[in-house]
Design a protein around this motif. Structure first.
Motif, PDB file in Angstrom:
ATOM      1  N   ARG A 243       0.833  -1.203   0.000  1.00 38.26           N
ATOM      2  CA  ARG A 243       0.000   0.000   0.000  1.00 38.26           C
ATOM      3  C   ARG A 243       0.869   1.255   0.000  1.00 38.26           C
ATOM      4  NH1 ARG A 243      -4.196  -2.130   4.612  1.00 38.26           N
ATOM      5  NH2 ARG A 243      -5.594  -3.324   3.236  1.00 38.26           N
ATOM      6  N   HIS A 244       1.975   1.194   0.728  1.00 40.24           N
ATOM      7  CA  HIS A 244       2.896   2.338   0.741  1.00 40.24           C
ATOM      8  C   HIS A 244       3.392   2.619  -0.666  1.00 40.24           C
ATOM      9  CE1 HIS A 244       6.355   4.848   1.807  1.00 40.24           C
ATOM     10  NE2 HIS A 244       5.842   4.959   3.012  1.00 40.24           N
ATOM     11  N   ILE A 245       3.773   1.578  -1.378  1.00 40.19           N
ATOM     12  CA  ILE A 245       4.227   1.747  -2.765  1.00 40.19           C
ATOM     13  C   ILE A 245       3.140   2.403  -3.604  1.00 40.19           C
ATOM     14  CG2 ILE A 245       4.869   0.488  -4.871  1.00 40.19           C
ATOM     15  CD1 ILE A 245       6.177  -1.618  -2.965  1.00 40.19           C
ATOM     16  N   ALA A 246       1.906   1.926  -3.459  1.00 41.86           N
ATOM     17  CA  ALA A 246       0.795   2.469  -4.241  1.00 41.86           C
ATOM     18  C   ALA A 246       0.495   3.908  -3.854  1.00 41.86           C
ATOM     19  CB  ALA A 246      -0.449   1.605  -4.047  1.00 41.86           C
ATOM     20  N   ASN A 247       0.493   4.215  -2.560  1.00 44.04           N
ATOM     21  CA  ASN A 247       0.190   5.570  -2.120  1.00 44.04           C
ATOM     22  C   ASN A 247       1.276   6.562  -2.522  1.00 44.04           C
ATOM     23  OD1 ASN A 247      -2.269   4.914  -0.980  1.00 44.04           O
ATOM     24  ND2 ASN A 247      -1.410   4.514   1.041  1.00 44.04           N
ATOM     25  N   ALA A 248       2.525   6.119  -2.489  1.00 42.06           N
ATOM     26  CA  ALA A 248       3.610   6.986  -2.946  1.00 42.06           C
ATOM     27  C   ALA A 248       3.486   7.269  -4.438  1.00 42.06           C
ATOM     28  CB  ALA A 248       4.962   6.339  -2.631  1.00 42.06           C
ATOM     29  N   ARG A 249       3.079   6.267  -5.193  1.00 39.97           N
ATOM     30  CA  ARG A 249       2.898   6.443  -6.636  1.00 39.97           C
ATOM     31  C   ARG A 249       1.758   7.428  -6.927  1.00 39.97           C
ATOM     32  NH1 ARG A 249       2.161   1.038  -8.347  1.00 39.97           N
ATOM     33  NH2 ARG A 249       4.419   0.856  -8.252  1.00 39.97           N
ATOM     34  N   VAL A 250       0.664   7.272  -6.188  1.00 39.73           N
ATOM     35  CA  VAL A 250      -0.466   8.191  -6.353  1.00 39.73           C
ATOM     36  C   VAL A 250      -0.056   9.613  -5.962  1.00 39.73           C
ATOM     37  CG1 VAL A 250      -2.746   8.813  -5.430  1.00 39.73           C
ATOM     38  CG2 VAL A 250      -2.268   6.462  -6.096  1.00 39.73           C
ATOM     39  N   GLY A 251       0.705   9.747  -4.882  1.00 39.07           N
ATOM     40  CA  GLY A 251       1.152  11.064  -4.458  1.00 39.07           C
ATOM     41  C   GLY A 251       2.054  11.734  -5.483  1.00 39.07           C
ATOM     42  N   ALA A 252       2.941  10.963  -6.094  1.00 45.55           N
ATOM     43  CA  ALA A 252       3.813  11.529  -7.125  1.00 45.55           C
ATOM     44  C   ALA A 252       2.996  12.031  -8.308  1.00 45.55           C
ATOM     45  CB  ALA A 252       4.832  10.482  -7.578  1.00 45.55           C
ATOM     46  N   ARG A 253       1.972  11.269  -8.683  1.00 46.69           N
ATOM     47  CA  ARG A 253       1.097  11.715  -9.773  1.00 46.69           C
ATOM     48  C   ARG A 253       0.323  12.975  -9.375  1.00 46.69           C
ATOM     49  NH1 ARG A 253      -1.295   7.238 -10.534  1.00 46.69           N
ATOM     50  NH2 ARG A 253      -3.308   7.612  -9.551  1.00 46.69           N
ATOM     51  N   GLU A 254      -0.119  13.025  -8.128  1.00 50.17           N
ATOM     52  CA  GLU A 254      -0.823  14.207  -7.636  1.00 50.17           C
ATOM     53  C   GLU A 254       0.075  15.437  -7.704  1.00 50.17           C
ATOM     54  OE1 GLU A 254      -2.033  15.760  -3.267  1.00 50.17           O
ATOM     55  OE2 GLU A 254      -2.931  13.848  -3.846  1.00 50.17           O
ATOM     56  N   ALA A 255       1.346  15.274  -7.324  1.00 55.18           N
ATOM     57  CA  ALA A 255       2.277  16.404  -7.366  1.00 55.18           C
ATOM     58  C   ALA A 255       2.406  16.953  -8.776  1.00 55.18           C
ATOM     59  CB  ALA A 255       3.643  15.962  -6.850  1.00 55.18           C
ATOM     60  N   ALA A 256       2.535  16.072  -9.749  1.00 52.41           N
ATOM     61  CA  ALA A 256       2.665  16.516 -11.136  1.00 52.41           C
ATOM     62  C   ALA A 256       1.411  17.247 -11.603  1.00 52.41           C
ATOM     63  CB  ALA A 256       2.945  15.320 -12.044  1.00 52.41           C
ATOM     64  N   GLU A 257       0.250  16.719 -11.227  1.00 53.80           N
ATOM     65  CA  GLU A 257      -1.003  17.337 -11.655  1.00 53.80           C
ATOM     66  C   GLU A 257      -1.225  18.682 -10.978  1.00 53.80           C
ATOM     67  OE1 GLU A 257      -4.038  14.436 -11.057  1.00 53.80           O
ATOM     68  OE2 GLU A 257      -3.229  13.061 -12.568  1.00 53.80           O
ATOM     69  N   LEU A 258      -0.906  18.771  -9.699  1.00 51.09           N
ATOM     70  CA  LEU A 258      -1.066  20.033  -8.990  1.00 51.09           C
ATOM     71  C   LEU A 258      -0.138  21.099  -9.561  1.00 51.09           C
ATOM     72  CD1 LEU A 258      -1.426  18.997  -5.240  1.00 51.09           C
ATOM     73  CD2 LEU A 258      -3.173  19.990  -6.721  1.00 51.09           C
ATOM     74  N   GLU A 259       1.102  20.723  -9.842  1.00 53.84           N
ATOM     75  CA  GLU A 259       2.027  21.700 -10.404  1.00 53.84           C
ATOM     76  C   GLU A 259       1.504  22.215 -11.740  1.00 53.84           C
ATOM     77  OE1 GLU A 259       6.746  22.301 -11.262  1.00 53.84           O
ATOM     78  OE2 GLU A 259       5.871  20.356 -11.687  1.00 53.84           O
ATOM     79  N   SER A 260       1.018  21.319 -12.577  1.00 48.89           N
ATOM     80  CA  SER A 260       0.483  21.727 -13.872  1.00 48.89           C
ATOM     81  C   SER A 260      -0.708  22.660 -13.708  1.00 48.89           C
ATOM     82  CB  SER A 260       0.076  20.488 -14.671  1.00 48.89           C
ATOM     83  OG  SER A 260      -0.531  20.851 -15.888  1.00 48.89           O
ATOM     84  N   GLN A 261      -1.620  22.331 -12.793  1.00 52.03           N
ATOM     85  CA  GLN A 261      -2.794  23.171 -12.569  1.00 52.03           C
ATOM     86  C   GLN A 261      -2.403  24.563 -12.074  1.00 52.03           C
ATOM     87  OE1 GLN A 261      -4.922  20.819  -9.754  1.00 52.03           O
ATOM     88  NE2 GLN A 261      -5.464  19.229 -11.231  1.00 52.03           N
ATOM     89  N   LEU A 262      -1.486  24.612 -11.118  1.00 48.63           N
ATOM     90  CA  LEU A 262      -1.090  25.897 -10.551  1.00 48.63           C
ATOM     91  C   LEU A 262      -0.360  26.755 -11.580  1.00 48.63           C
ATOM     92  CD1 LEU A 262       0.032  24.615  -7.064  1.00 48.63           C
ATOM     93  CD2 LEU A 262      -1.889  26.143  -7.513  1.00 48.63           C
ATOM     94  N   GLN A 263       0.469  26.146 -12.397  1.00 50.87           N
ATOM     95  CA  GLN A 263       1.166  26.892 -13.439  1.00 50.87           C
ATOM     96  C   GLN A 263       0.176  27.451 -14.464  1.00 50.87           C
ATOM     97  OE1 GLN A 263       4.086  27.874 -13.280  1.00 50.87           O
ATOM     98  NE2 GLN A 263       5.522  26.367 -12.485  1.00 50.87           N
ATOM     99  N   GLN A 264      -0.830  26.675 -14.804  1.00 54.36           N
ATOM    100  CA  GLN A 264      -1.842  27.145 -15.752  1.00 54.36           C
ATOM    101  C   GLN A 264      -2.626  28.320 -15.187  1.00 54.36           C
ATOM    102  OE1 GLN A 264      -4.275  23.828 -17.018  1.00 54.36           O
ATOM    103  NE2 GLN A 264      -2.486  22.569 -17.464  1.00 54.36           N
ATOM    104  N   VAL A 265      -2.952  28.239 -13.897  1.00 51.75           N
ATOM    105  CA  VAL A 265      -3.676  29.336 -13.254  1.00 51.75           C
ATOM    106  C   VAL A 265      -2.851  30.610 -13.293  1.00 51.75           C
ATOM    107  CG1 VAL A 265      -4.552  30.192 -11.048  1.00 51.75           C
ATOM    108  CG2 VAL A 265      -5.046  27.858 -11.761  1.00 51.75           C
ATOM    109  N   LYS A 266      -1.589  30.517 -12.879  1.00 55.31           N
ATOM    110  CA  LYS A 266      -0.727  31.697 -12.862  1.00 55.31           C
ATOM    111  C   LYS A 266      -0.550  32.270 -14.264  1.00 55.31           C
ATOM    112  CE  LYS A 266       0.090  31.545  -8.444  1.00 55.31           C
ATOM    113  NZ  LYS A 266       1.363  31.172  -7.840  1.00 55.31           N
ATOM    114  N   ALA A 267      -0.442  31.412 -15.263  1.00 56.93           N
ATOM    115  CA  ALA A 267      -0.275  31.885 -16.637  1.00 56.93           C
ATOM    116  C   ALA A 267      -1.521  32.627 -17.112  1.00 56.93           C
ATOM    117  CB  ALA A 267       0.026  30.710 -17.560  1.00 56.93           C
ATOM    118  N   ARG A 268      -2.698  32.129 -16.746  1.00 51.45           N
ATOM    119  CA  ARG A 268      -3.942  32.757 -17.202  1.00 51.45           C
ATOM    120  C   ARG A 268      -4.132  34.148 -16.630  1.00 51.45           C
ATOM    121  NH1 ARG A 268      -6.434  27.615 -16.622  1.00 51.45           N
ATOM    122  NH2 ARG A 268      -7.432  28.237 -14.674  1.00 51.45           N
TER     123      ARG A 268
END
Length: 284
Positions: A243-268
């Motif tokens: 489960r730790h492996i799976a949760n770490a993987r999900v968290g890494a994906r979340e980090a990438a998605e959050l960064e993309s969302q925040l960058q898009q907001v700032k750009a707009r």
């Protein structure tokens, strides 16, 4: 013009909060409970109410000077104070108490700073891996816990006292210091993992996946437990570790998605890019 500026600022705030809500959907880390399947937390019992991260209860860990001298983790208090001043905290209800969690941008800032200063790129990791491990450990809610044998697990990165001493971390309840120390620990974990899978014939993509499996295993298990892993028998590991492996993987994906969302907001809205760890010159 002032009304338009105010409107843009409000839009940034609203969409950043939306990014936080997206994070809830991904991992549950900002909801009323942390991710219930966290492998590490599944092995622990919680030790009562946890103080909010500001101010911190001081839990001193007597560090081993010889071990600390060998660790790349450094107690750069002036840097940590500067970084801490840039963080924002949100309330979150956990186990009947209202605690605090870093908002999405602050999570990313902490993870980026820690990864940069630990030099994680040297071992094939990034800030996403730091974010993912903290997600697997506590869903970014600083708290106290304990292993089944009663060993304390402290703070946002759930350091046991012995591990904190080994990396030179004096106060595991300080989220800023703890995340940076966790990144140092991940660097050691990645080196260990790379050695364990060195003889396997893996594509670059498979190597990246296995390397990260080993990082979770190193973080989650004792030396004896770690050494049962050969890169091929992950499915036979304890369910909590998987489960730790799976949760770490999900968290890494979340980090990438959050960064993309925040960058898009700032750009707009025409604002400067998201805060990064570059505000004070790289690694110590």
């Amino acid at each position: 013009m002032k009304e338009r500026i105010a409107s843009h600022v409000a839009s940034v705030h609203n969409v950043v909060m939306l990014a936080g809500l997206v994070a809830i959907g991904l991992t549950g880390s900002m909801g009323t409970l942390p991710a219930p399947t966290s492998d590490t937390l599944a092995r622990r019992v919680h030790a009562g109410k946890v103080a909010e991260p500001q101010p911190q209860p001081q839990i001193a860990i007597a560090t081993n000077p010889a071990a600390a001298a060998k660790s790349p983790f450094r107690m750069d208090l002036s840097y940590y104070e500067q970084l801490r001043s840039k963080l924002n905290w949100l309330p979150v209800r956990y186990a009947g108490s209202v605690l605090k969690t870093p908002d999405p941008e602050s999570r990313l800032l902490l993870a980026q700073s820690a990864a940069q200063r630990a030099g994680l790129e040297e071992v094939g990791l990034s800030y996403r891996d730091v974010y993912g491990i903290i997600n697997a450990e506590t869903s970014w809610i600083p708290r106290m816990g304990a292993s089944k044998d009663g060993t304390p697990n402290l703070g946002i990165a759930q350091f046991e006292p012995a591990t904190a001493r080994a990396v030179g971390l004096a106060d595991p309840t300080d989220p800023v210091q703890a995340v940076h120390a966790a990144a140092v620990h991940l660097k050691d974990a990645a080196k260990w993992s790379a050695r364990r899978i060195a003889d396997l014939k893996l594509s670059p993509e498979q190597h990246a996946v296995k390397l990260r499996e080993g990082v979770s295993i190193y973080y989650n298990l004792s030396t004896k437990g770690r050494n049962t892993w050969n890169g091929l028998n992950t499915a036979k590991l304890p369910v909590e570790t998987r489960r730790h492996i799976a949760n770490a993987r999900v968290g890494a994906r979340e980090a990438a998605e959050l960064e993309s969302q925040l960058q898009q907001v700032k750009a707009r809205v025409g604002q400067p890019g998201m805060m990064t760890a570059s505000f004070q010159g790289g690694r110590s």
